[in-house]
Design a protein around this motif. Structure first.
Motif, PDB file in Angstrom:
ATOM      1  N   HIS A 281      36.498  -2.339  10.012  1.00 46.70           N
ATOM      2  CA  HIS A 281      35.619  -3.301  10.678  1.00 46.70           C
ATOM      3  C   HIS A 281      36.151  -3.594  12.086  1.00 46.70           C
ATOM      4  O   HIS A 281      35.416  -3.545  13.078  1.00 46.70           O
ATOM      5  N   LEU A 282      37.451  -3.872  12.148  1.00 49.83           N
ATOM      6  CA  LEU A 282      38.060  -4.187  13.443  1.00 49.83           C
ATOM      7  C   LEU A 282      37.871  -3.024  14.428  1.00 49.83           C
ATOM      8  O   LEU A 282      37.472  -3.206  15.581  1.00 49.83           O
ATOM      9  N   ARG A 283      38.151  -1.818  13.936  1.00 53.29           N
ATOM     10  CA  ARG A 283      38.098  -0.652  14.828  1.00 53.29           C
ATOM     11  C   ARG A 283      36.666  -0.367  15.288  1.00 53.29           C
ATOM     12  O   ARG A 283      36.453   0.126  16.398  1.00 53.29           O
ATOM     13  N   SER A 284      35.684  -0.683  14.437  1.00 48.71           N
ATOM     14  CA  SER A 284      34.285  -0.470  14.845  1.00 48.71           C
ATOM     15  C   SER A 284      33.885  -1.469  15.924  1.00 48.71           C
ATOM     16  O   SER A 284      33.176  -1.127  16.871  1.00 48.71           O
ATOM     17  N   ILE A 285      34.350  -2.710  15.788  1.00 52.90           N
ATOM     18  CA  ILE A 285      33.999  -3.738  16.787  1.00 52.90           C
ATOM     19  C   ILE A 285      34.553  -3.351  18.160  1.00 52.90           C
ATOM     20  O   ILE A 285      33.853  -3.402  19.174  1.00 52.90           O
ATOM     21  N   THR A 286      35.816  -2.953  18.193  1.00 48.89           N
ATOM     22  CA  THR A 286      36.403  -2.615  19.492  1.00 48.89           C
ATOM     23  C   THR A 286      35.738  -1.360  20.069  1.00 48.89           C
ATOM     24  O   THR A 286      35.505  -1.282  21.273  1.00 48.89           O
ATOM     25  N   TRP A 287      35.425  -0.392  19.195  1.00 44.57           N
ATOM     26  CA  TRP A 287      34.795   0.831  19.701  1.00 44.57           C
ATOM     27  C   TRP A 287      33.433   0.508  20.314  1.00 44.57           C
ATOM     28  O   TRP A 287      33.096   0.951  21.415  1.00 44.57           O
ATOM     29  N   GLU A 288      32.681  -0.306  19.582  1.00 38.43           N
ATOM     30  CA  GLU A 288      31.310  -0.593  20.028  1.00 38.43           C
ATOM     31  C   GLU A 288      31.292  -1.454  21.290  1.00 38.43           C
ATOM     32  O   GLU A 288      30.530  -1.203  22.218  1.00 38.43           O
ATOM     33  N   HIS A 289      32.158  -2.467  21.332  1.00 40.66           N
ATOM     34  CA  HIS A 289      32.038  -3.452  22.422  1.00 40.66           C
ATOM     35  C   HIS A 289      33.100  -3.338  23.512  1.00 40.66           C
ATOM     36  O   HIS A 289      32.923  -3.884  24.597  1.00 40.66           O
TER      37      HIS A 289
ATOM     38  N   SER B 279      31.733   2.210  27.524  1.00 39.91           N
ATOM     39  CA  SER B 279      30.835   1.468  28.395  1.00 39.91           C
ATOM     40  C   SER B 279      30.755   0.042  27.868  1.00 39.91           C
ATOM     41  O   SER B 279      30.419  -0.187  26.717  1.00 39.91           O
ATOM     42  N   ARG B 280      31.094  -0.915  28.732  1.00 39.48           N
ATOM     43  CA  ARG B 280      31.202  -2.319  28.289  1.00 39.48           C
ATOM     44  C   ARG B 280      30.193  -3.179  29.039  1.00 39.48           C
ATOM     45  O   ARG B 280      29.783  -2.842  30.142  1.00 39.48           O
ATOM     46  N   ASN B 281      29.830  -4.317  28.468  1.00 42.69           N
ATOM     47  CA  ASN B 281      29.022  -5.290  29.201  1.00 42.69           C
ATOM     48  C   ASN B 281      29.340  -6.684  28.675  1.00 42.69           C
ATOM     49  O   ASN B 281      29.996  -6.844  27.637  1.00 42.69           O
ATOM     50  N   GLU B 282      28.865  -7.671  29.424  1.00 42.83           N
ATOM     51  CA  GLU B 282      29.243  -9.051  29.134  1.00 42.83           C
ATOM     52  C   GLU B 282      28.893  -9.477  27.708  1.00 42.83           C
ATOM     53  O   GLU B 282      29.705 -10.051  26.993  1.00 42.83           O
ATOM     54  N   GLU B 283      27.674  -9.146  27.295  1.00 44.84           N
ATOM     55  CA  GLU B 283      27.226  -9.580  25.970  1.00 44.84           C
ATOM     56  C   GLU B 283      28.120  -8.996  24.864  1.00 44.84           C
ATOM     57  O   GLU B 283      28.583  -9.710  23.969  1.00 44.84           O
ATOM     58  N   GLY B 284      28.370  -7.686  24.969  1.00 47.17           N
ATOM     59  CA  GLY B 284      29.187  -7.021  23.948  1.00 47.17           C
ATOM     60  C   GLY B 284      30.609  -7.566  23.939  1.00 47.17           C
ATOM     61  O   GLY B 284      31.208  -7.781  22.873  1.00 47.17           O
ATOM     62  N   LEU B 285      31.164  -7.787  25.112  1.00 47.47           N
ATOM     63  CA  LEU B 285      32.541  -8.272  25.181  1.00 47.47           C
ATOM     64  C   LEU B 285      32.645  -9.692  24.622  1.00 47.47           C
ATOM     65  O   LEU B 285      33.608 -10.019  23.919  1.00 47.47           O
TER      66      LEU B 285
END
Ligand SMILES: Cc1cc2nc3c(=O)[nH]c(=O)nc-3n(C[C@H](O)[C@H](O)[C@H](O)COP(=O)(O)OP(=O)(O)OC[C@H]3O[C@@H](n4cnc5c(N)ncnc54)[C@H](O)[C@@H]3O)c2cc1C
Length: 503
Positions: free
Chosen positions: A415-423, A427-433
């Motif tokens: 779960h942790l690794r999926s969150i960091t990969w996705e957000h 490519s990052r953005n304010e909402e995801g971070l």
């Protein structure tokens, strides 16, 4: 070295047995008792897996100033120029030392062969046995260190915390899973050489030990963590069910490999930088809905894969993939951490008696992006420099409290690794971070009577994920390895990020 069933006292504690830790141990041995710890076997490290090579301005047509310029260029405005100068100036000497200690770099007619890699303006990359450079350097350093009477090794000793007394680091606490016991190890100087943090991400080329423990434990001890948002993603990791995310070196693209989508079409310039190619692959994956793209070497001449890339060829063959006949499924993966524990040019962190070298450290040599083949060099150069500074420290009393409160995040590693990969990924953005920060912050912390190594690793990974997300959120620009889709431009002024635990 004094050891009881409960504690160990040594002069110098080296946490990590990759190139940085081993190189430091060799210099430290002349000055006192050295204990080198590894979380797993002594050979499980990123250093062992480094395929590409090690860079140094040693060839006849090269100069350290050219290596310096290339490194600064790759760092995208954020390198510390003095650190870069130190790296490139001391590079040739540490390579000569490795040769003296028996490193077998590839030669032709008795002469060293210097290869070329993207973004290097000269041929300056040394390889060993084709694509086993890190393994050969590790072997050489280990053999040298093990031959010295003052150096002792302890494997399967996972350090969980640093020991603090009077505002200084006095050693560390190592966890022995077999006996569910934590032992204090006291030392006058402690070196973090714990490597990278790639395992924080779902997709990574890093070995299992790379859970960012060094960053997390030094943050808890009050150290400044610098530029941690800068993570380099490698575009082409093998993406095959049941196989590790084995790295398919960019030397393959340099030698003419093509990137194709599932329909066999090329979709990007294979020779563009790692970040550009990584983003192009992610875009094409999302456009086509395929799980991965393909790296095609089937047009290479006879024997090229077998002889120039033997480790890659054999590894893929082991997983049923013959690269001379089939293209490899590939996906980008977290590869290298440019940021880390902030150090000066001698490896000293912002906490007294605590040093850091290698990938865990942020010396400033890589800035916002690493020039390929500079990281093995950094480990060796700054491992030696940290050791020299550590030996100047006076003896101190063996004391320090083992932290008692043991709480661990109640979430799974995947779960942790999926969150960091996705957000917090390519490519990052304010909402995801914001999502990453709030999810990771709100994970409940649970007490465990019988903690495992995985619990301690999860605790590190959550902290490192939070640090990356926070620093990436604060950096409203795109630079080097950090790309914000909502701030795609580079800011006019380059500033470092600095995060430290508030007292
Ligand atoms: C697949 C791959 C290919 C690469 N190719 C290249 C290349 O061609 N050229 C290049 O320059 N760089 C390359 N790199 C990067 C380079 O390998 C690393 O940056 C470098 O080897 C890091 O060395 P290190 O000594 O800092 O850490 P590592 O070699 O990763 O060693 C870390 C050590 O710390 C120990 N450790 C970690 N946590 C703990 C803990 N809590 N307690 C006790 N011990 C701990 C581990 O057990 C291990 O012994 C590559 C990396 C990967 C993953």
């Amino acid at each position: 070295m004094r050891a009881t069933s409960d504690s160990i006292v040594c002069d110098y504690l080296v946490i990590g047995a990759g190139v940085a830790g081993l190189r430091a141990a060799i210099s430290l041995a002349a000055h006192g008792q050295v204990l080198v710890l590894a979380k797993d076997t002594l050979h499980e490290s990123a250093s062992e897996y480094a395929q590409g090579g090690i860079a140094a301005a040693l060839s006849d047509d090269d100069e350290v100033t050219l290596h310096e310029q290339d490194t600064l260029q790759a760092g995208d405005g954020l390198c510390d120029p003095e650190a870069v100068r130190t790296l490139v100036a001391e590079g040739p000497h540490v390579i000569e030392e490795l040769l003296e200690w028996g490193a077998e770099f590839d030669r032709e007619g008795g002469e060293l062969v210097f290869g070329r890699e993207g973004a290097h303006s000269r041929n300056r990359i040394l390889h060993a046995h084709g694509d086993s450079t890190g393994k050969e350097i590790s072997r050489t350093l280990y053999r040298k260190a093990a031959s010295l009477a003052n150096v002792r090794f302890l494997s399967f000793a996972a350090v969980t915390d640093l020991l603090m007394a009077d505002g200084e680091v006095r050693g560390a606490v190592a966890f022995d899973e077999r006996y569910q016991k934590r032992h204090p190890i006291y030392a006058r100087a402690t070196l973090l050489a714990t490597g990278g943090l790639g395992r924080v991400y779902k997709e990574t080329t890093n070995p299992n030990v790379a859970t960012g423990d060094g960053v997390a434990m030094s943050w808890r001890a009050g150290a400044v963590i610098r530029d941690i948002e800068f993570v380099q993603f490698h575009p082409t990791a093998l993406h095959l069910d049941g196989a590790p995310r084995f790295l398919l070196s960019e030397a393959l693209r340099g030698d003419g490999a093509f990137l194709r989508n599932a329909a066999g079409e090329r979709f990007t310039d294979e020779l563009a930088s790692r970040d550009v190619v990584s983003r192009a692959i992610v875009r094409e994956i999302s456009r086509t809905g395929s799980p991965h793209m393909f790296l095609d070497m089937t047009h290479f001449g006879p024997g090229v894969m077998e002889h120039h890339f033997p480790r890659i060829y054999q590894t893929c063959l082991h997983y049923g993939l013959d690269l001379t006949r089939q293209p490899a499924p590939v996906h980008p993966a977290a590869h290298y951490a440019m940021g880390g524990v902030h150090t000066d040019l001698n490896g000293l962190t912002t906490v007294p008696r605590l040093f850091a070298a290698g990938e865990v450290a942020c010396t400033g040599v890589h800035g916002a992006n690493r020039l390929a083949s500079n990281s093995l060099l950094e480990g060796v150069v700054f491992g030696a420099r940290a050791a020299a500074a550590m030996t100047a420290l006076k003896h101190c009393e063996a004391k320090g409290e083992i932290p008692r409160t043991e709480v661990f995040p109640a979430m799974t590693e995947s779960h942790l690794r999926s969150i960091t990969w996705e957000h917090c990924g390519i490519s990052r953005n304010e909402e995801g971070l914001h999502t990453a920060v709030s999810v990771l912050r709100s994970v409940p912390l649970e007490r465990r009577d019988e903690a495992t190594r995985v619990d301690y690793e999860l605790r590190s990974m959550r902290r490192v994920g939070l640090l990356i997300a926070q620093a990436a959120l604060d950096r409203r620009e795109s630079r080097g390895g950090h790309y914000r889709s909502d701030y795609p431009e580079k800011a006019a002024t380059a500033v470092h990020s600095r995060l430290a635990r508030s007292a």
